[in-house]
Write an enzyme that holds these catalytic residues in place. Structure first.
Site, PDB file in Angstrom:
ATOM      1  N   ASP A   5       0.830  -1.200   0.000  1.00 40.02           N
ATOM      2  CA  ASP A   5       0.000   0.000   0.000  1.00 40.02           C
ATOM      3  C   ASP A   5       0.870   1.259   0.000  1.00 40.02           C
ATOM      4  OD1 ASP A   5      -2.711   1.240   0.393  1.00 40.02           O
ATOM      5  OD2 ASP A   5      -1.774   1.948   2.246  1.00 40.02           O
ATOM      6  N   GLU A  19      14.589 -15.442  -0.652  1.00 32.74           N
ATOM      7  CA  GLU A  19      15.037 -16.505   0.244  1.00 32.74           C
ATOM      8  C   GLU A  19      14.014 -17.630   0.357  1.00 32.74           C
ATOM      9  OE1 GLU A  19      15.774 -14.883   4.056  1.00 32.74           O
ATOM     10  OE2 GLU A  19      17.340 -13.501   3.377  1.00 32.74           O
TER      11      GLU A  19
END
Length: 552
Positions: free
Chosen positions: A217, A266
């Site tokens: 956002d 990751e």
């Protein structure tokens, strides 16, 4: 003379395997308005979980959930008090875990909203900052400043809130704090390392929960220009999206997103982040999706384009050209929780903006909305759907003032404040309490016409908007010429008509008010109109405000 559709000299070769997000269709769920499982009149996570089979059968790839975090709900959850907790109105962390697990079992991915520009004023950091007063270490995690004027009675600068009024509120001890949105939403100071550390931890918390990505956002707002300089002049809000402002689209945001990308990479399973970035140009938007930053960015230039062939072709070309150098997919969106539904926008004259107060011509708006959907789903890249658009829902433009909850409705000279009209709870059944939304009514009143637009009413009707979406999404999955890519081959077409080719596929769109006769480029796959495409002598009639898909 019959116009000629010229085939491209070459067609793009199939791209082979692509990352899932490069051609995904992502469905936005506004949890409070989707489905209510416990009968309190407010949608919840358990309600979403029980409707996941509907979304699978619709044919979407991922579900984006608007905020469900612990919040005082000053701005419908975009004021977060605790980023690791679920607001009781939506359920519990166990409900979130069950939703994520069920979605994965159904082959759906889950994207959650992340709100890093500001917190709630009820966030523990901010409450402590107020209690501890000027000089508090916690205050440096936000933007606290002394005021101007003889007694500090004036705001520190001339910035305006997006919701209207000054972007500063004075505390009891005389300091001011910055809030680009409501006063209950103080902006974080991203120059403070604790803020960056906290959000890296929040990312890992939800990634460990199994979410597949984040919608970021106000991704363009985190970094403010050094010194928080005045803007000068008036009508600042009219400049938003048209010019670089000292509080939006600063270059410093990109260092933040490079650090986030390292975390996302990751984790297995291609976890992604999507930027809500209002920028002056699509070229500026492309900066957010460079290979070491975020994966996608919303295409607000496309959302704001009028129903006009020249304007749409221009924004399509610009979008594809901007994304090509950075290797990111273009994205396409027609509606979301902040703008008037496109079935109502297209029912009104152009130039009225994205928050409308008039219903317009309902029949015209729906016809154009259906055509616009097929155009959008034919374009290369990823598409976003907003809950209820598959039902052809219009905006509810006649909500009584006393039921409105949009915070900008109550502030002068800000956004129009009519976002409640696109947030009215969905109709699932023809009749019954709240048309199947839940057993306890709905938090915003639904129109009497809602039952006829419900999932139950439209299922199995070949002319319904719901079945059009189901057919379009199925064809998009099956046809090799649809989905990922970075280019279209425009075909010669009369004024007001768009025609383009992709691999073994042609899309024709008539954006005029009159039918056009064209040569048939192949076998008709799907039409946004309610009837099959009739061929006569190798030609067909492309009706007004209609899109037809073709297999070549």
């Amino acid at each position: 003379m019959t116009p000629h559709l010229t085939a491209p000299a070459t067609t793009p070769a199939p791209t082979g395997h692509t990352n899932w997000w490069q051609d995904a269709v992502i469905y936005q769920v506004y949890p409070r308005s989707f489905a209510d499982a416990n009968g309190d009149g407010m949608g919840d996570l358990d309600g979403v979980r029980h409707k996941l089979p509907y979304l699978r059968d619709l044919g979407v790839d991922a579900v984006w959930l608007s905020p469900f975090y612990a919040s005082p709900q000053a701005d419908a959850g975009y004021d977060v008090a605790d980023y690791r907790a679920i607001d009781p109105m939506f359920g519990t962390l166990h409900d979130a875990d069950a939703l994520i697990r069920d979605a994965h079992e159904l082959g759906l991915r889950i994207i959650v909203d992340l709100v890093p520009n500001h917190s709630s004023d009820q966030h523990e950091w901010f409450k402590r900052a107020l209690r501890e007063g000027p000089g508090s270490a916690l205050r440096s995690r936000y933007h606290f400043r002394p005021g101007r004027g003889a007694d500090g009675e004036l705001p520190p600068n001339d910035w305006e809130s997006i919701f209207g009024g000054p972007a500063w509120t004075r505390t009891e001890d005389g300091e001011w704090y910055l809030h680009l949105f409501a006063p209950e939403q103080p902006d974080f100071n991203w120059e403070h390392p604790a803020v960056a550390d906290e959000f890296r931890s929040i990312l890992r918390f939800w990634l460990d929960m199994g979410v597949d990505g984040f919608r970021v956002d106000v991704a363009h707002g985190l970094v403010k220009a050094p010194g928080l300089p005045d803007i000068g002049g008036s009508d600042q809000l009219k400049l938003l999206g048209n010019d670089v402002m000292p509080f939006f689209d600063q270059d410093g945001v990109h260092e933040i997103y490079r650090s986030w990308r390292l975390i996302l990479d990751e984790y297995p399973g291609e976890r992604i982040a999507v930027a809500e970035a209002w920028t002056p140009t699509v070229e500026r938007t492309a900066h957010y999706v460079r290979p070491d930053e975020l994966h996608q960015a919303f295409n607000f230039q496309y959302l704001g384009a009028p129903w006009d062939a020249e304007a749409l072709r221009e924004v399509i070309d610009a979008s594809l050209a901007a994304m090509r150098p950075v290797g990111a997919p273009a994205t396409w969106v027609l509606s979301n929780h902040d703008v008037t539904r496109h079935a109502t926008r297209f029912a009104n004259p152009p130039g009225l903006g994205t928050q409308l107060r008039t219903p317009g011509d309902r029949e015209l708006g729906l016809r154009r909305a259906r055509a616009a959907t097929l155009l959008m789903l034919a374009l290369p890249g990823s598409a976003y759907l907003y809950q209820g658009e598959e039902l052809g829902l219009p905006d509810v433009t006649d909500l009584p003032d006393e039921v409105r909850q949009d915070p900008s409705f109550f502030r002068a000279e800000g956004q129009d404040g009519f976002r409640d009209g696109c947030r009215v709870p969905l109709p699932w059944t023809v009749d019954g309490p709240s048309y199947g939304f839940g057993s306890g009514g709905s938090w915003l009143p639904q129109p009497a016409s809602w039952g006829a637009l419900s999932v139950e009413a439209q299922t199995g009707d070949p002319d319904s908007t719901l079945e059009l979406y189901r057919a379009a999404l199925a064809a998009r999955r099956e046809h090799p010429g649809l989905g990922s890519g970075d280019a279209v081959s425009w075909l010669d077409a009369p004024e007001g008509v768009l025609a383009f080719a992709r691999d073994g596929f042609v899309c024709t769109v008539n954006l005029t008010a009159a039918p056009v006769r064209l040569p048939a480029p192949g076998k008709a796959l799907l039409s946004s109109g309610s009837h099959e495409v009739a061929l006569e002598g190798g030609e067909f009639v492309l009706e007004a405000d209609t899109t037809v898909w073709w297999a070549v």
